[in-house]
Scaffold this motif. Sequence first.
Motif, PDB file in Angstrom:
ATOM      1  N   UNK B  82       0.846  -1.201   0.000  1.00 33.47           N
ATOM      2  CA  UNK B  82       0.000   0.000   0.000  1.00 33.47           C
ATOM      3  C   UNK B  82       0.880   1.248   0.000  1.00 33.47           C
ATOM      4  N   UNK B  83       0.262   2.395  -0.186  1.00 32.12           N
ATOM      5  CA  UNK B  83       1.005   3.645  -0.375  1.00 32.12           C
ATOM      6  C   UNK B  83       1.851   4.006   0.859  1.00 32.12           C
ATOM      7  N   UNK B  84       3.135   4.157   0.633  1.00 34.93           N
ATOM      8  CA  UNK B  84       4.036   4.565   1.710  1.00 34.93           C
ATOM      9  C   UNK B  84       4.512   3.428   2.583  1.00 34.93           C
ATOM     10  N   UNK B  85       4.001   2.235   2.356  1.00 33.52           N
ATOM     11  CA  UNK B  85       4.274   1.143   3.298  1.00 33.52           C
ATOM     12  C   UNK B  85       5.237   0.099   2.757  1.00 33.52           C
ATOM     13  N   UNK B  86       5.986   0.416   1.741  1.00 30.56           N
ATOM     14  CA  UNK B  86       6.933  -0.559   1.205  1.00 30.56           C
ATOM     15  C   UNK B  86       8.019  -0.876   2.235  1.00 30.56           C
ATOM     16  N   UNK B  87       8.496   0.142   2.943  1.00 33.51           N
ATOM     17  CA  UNK B  87       9.576  -0.091   3.914  1.00 33.51           C
ATOM     18  C   UNK B  87       9.116  -0.978   5.077  1.00 33.51           C
ATOM     19  N   UNK B  88       7.966  -0.689   5.717  1.00 35.52           N
ATOM     20  CA  UNK B  88       7.541  -1.623   6.771  1.00 35.52           C
ATOM     21  C   UNK B  88       7.276  -3.038   6.256  1.00 35.52           C
ATOM     22  N   UNK B  89       6.757  -3.152   5.049  1.00 40.55           N
ATOM     23  CA  UNK B  89       6.532  -4.495   4.493  1.00 40.55           C
ATOM     24  C   UNK B  89       7.870  -5.220   4.326  1.00 40.55           C
ATOM     25  N   UNK B  90       8.865  -4.499   3.799  1.00 43.25           N
ATOM     26  CA  UNK B  90      10.195  -5.086   3.598  1.00 43.25           C
ATOM     27  C   UNK B  90      10.831  -5.435   4.948  1.00 43.25           C
ATOM     28  N   UNK B  91      10.565  -4.606   5.961  1.00 39.33           N
ATOM     29  CA  UNK B  91      11.078  -4.887   7.308  1.00 39.33           C
ATOM     30  C   UNK B  91      10.535  -6.221   7.800  1.00 39.33           C
ATOM     31  N   UNK B  92       9.233  -6.419   7.590  1.00 44.07           N
ATOM     32  CA  UNK B  92       8.612  -7.680   7.993  1.00 44.07           C
ATOM     33  C   UNK B  92       9.233  -8.866   7.279  1.00 44.07           C
ATOM     34  N   UNK B  93       9.468  -8.696   5.977  1.00 39.18           N
ATOM     35  CA  UNK B  93      10.084  -9.788   5.211  1.00 39.18           C
ATOM     36  C   UNK B  93      11.466 -10.119   5.759  1.00 39.18           C
ATOM     37  N   UNK B  94      12.225  -9.066   6.022  1.00 44.60           N
ATOM     38  CA  UNK B  94      13.604  -9.248   6.476  1.00 44.60           C
ATOM     39  C   UNK B  94      13.635  -9.923   7.847  1.00 44.60           C
TER      40      UNK B  94
END
Lengths: 93, 297
Positions: B82-94
Motif C-alpha cells: 500500500x502507499x508509503x508502506x513498502x519499507x515496513x513491508x520489507x522490514x517484515x520480510x527481512x
Amino acid sequence: MKFWRKPLDLDQLEIPHGEIHIVKDRCKGCAFCVEYCPKDVLELSDEFNIKGYHPPYVKNPDQCLFCRLCETICPEFAIWVTEKQKEVKKVES
Amino acid sequence: MNETLTKEMGVIEEKHPMENILRMDRIPHIWCPTCGIGIAVTSFAIALEKSKIPLDQVCVVSGIGCSGRVAGYVKLDSFHSTHGRAIPFATGLKLGNPKLKTVVFSGDGDIIGIGGNHFIHSARRNMDMLVLCINNFIYAMTGGQLAATTPLTANTSTSPYGNYETPFNLPYLADSCGAVYVARWTVLHVRRLANSITEALNKKGFSFIEIICPCSTIYARRNRLGSGLDLMKFYHDNSIIKHGANTKELDIGFQQKIIVGKFVDRERPTFLESLNDWNRKVFGDKFKEYGGPDDGD
Ligand SMILES: Cc1ncc(C[n+]2csc(CCOP(=O)(O)OP(=O)(O)O)c2C)c(N)n1
Ligand code: SF4
Ligand code: SF4
Ligand code: SF4
Ligand SMILES: [Mg+2]
C-alpha cells in the motif's frame, strides 16, 4: 576505424562488433538510444510501429562497438546488442 | 510485422538478455514515452546480475505510484504494497527471513512523503535493506501534486503559481538518520547507477540511492521543460559528480545543478546484529541467536 595515433599492436587489435536487435513494436520512440550511441549507429525511422511511434533503425551497422549503451538506456527493453562473431577487421591508419 | 522491412533494416527479433529478471509477458509497461523509470529497472537488473546474489533470495517491494509499478515487472518475489508502506513491508520480510535480500523500489512521494516516517526509522535502526527511490520531484501517478521533493518555484497541480515549500534534501535526510550507504544518480548515469546498486546490494544495513528521473507527462509538461529527452540533456549538462560531498550541500533547486555521486559508505551494526548482540549480553547462554526460520540448511 580511424585512429589519431597508430597503435603499436594494430595488427593484433580486435575491435568488438555488435549486432543490434530491435523489437520495433515495443519501442516508444524516445530516441535515447539514438542520442547516446557513441558511434551514431542508430537513427529514428520514418516508419510507424503498431503504437504509432517511430522506432530506430540501424543506419551504420559496421560502426557498432558492442558497448551496449543503447540497450542499457532504453526504457522499454526494446533494443539490445549481441557480440558479432570475431572477424579480423581492416583498419585504416 | 513487415518481415522484409525488418530484414532490410538489419533488425532481428530474439530474446532480451534480461528476460531472466523481467516479466516480459507484462511488457510493454505502463510508463509514458521518455519516462525514465524503465532505465532504473535496467540498471537494477544489471546490478543484480553482477552482484551474483541468487535470484530466489531477492525480493522487491514497491509502494504505490508510477515508480511503484516496478514490483510488477520483475521476475522475482515481489510485492506491491500500500502507499508509503513498502519499507515496513520489507522490514517484515527481512525479520521473518533474514536470509532475504530486501529491496524497496518506489517513488519519492511514496517513500519520502507518505512513508517518510518509516524511512527515517528504518535508517535509524539500520534495518538491512536497499531503498531505491525514483525522484521525479512530484506525485506523478495522481496528476502531479506537490511532493516533499518538489524544488522551490516548480509548478505542480497543487502549486499552480509555483512552490514555496522547502523540499527535503534526500541524501542529507538519509545520512542524518543513519543510513550506511547513500548515493544519488540520474538515470542518464546508467552505468554508474548500476555499479552503485551492485555496491549497495553487497552492503549490510540500510542503503539508500536516490535516482533522479524524468517524468515527461506530468513534471516536464507542467513546467514546460520539454520531453524526457530534454531532461536527459539537462542532466548531461548540469550534473556534477562529487563523491564524498557533504550531504548538507546537496539541495536541488529548480533546473539548477545536480550533484551526484556516492556520499556515504560506512559500517554500523544492523538492527538484527544489535538485537542478537544485546540479548546475548543480557541473557548469556540462555539466548538463542535469531537467524530466521529453521529451513534445514
Ligand atoms: C493511502 C493512499 N493515499 C493516496 C493515494 C493516491 N496516490 C496514488 S499514487 C500517489 C503518488 C505517488 O507518487 P510517487 O511515489 O512520487 O510516485 P510517481 O507516480 O511519482 O512515480 C498517490 C498520492 C493512495 N493510493 N493511497
Ligand atoms: S552497442 Fe553501442 S555502438 Fe552499438 S548501437 Fe548500441 S550504443 Fe551504439
Ligand atoms: S531507447 Fe528504446 S524506446 Fe527509445 S527509441 Fe530507442 S528503442 Fe525506442
Ligand atoms: S506520469 Fe510521469 S512518472 Fe508516470 S509514467 Fe508518465 S512520465 Fe513516468
Ligand atoms: Mg514521484
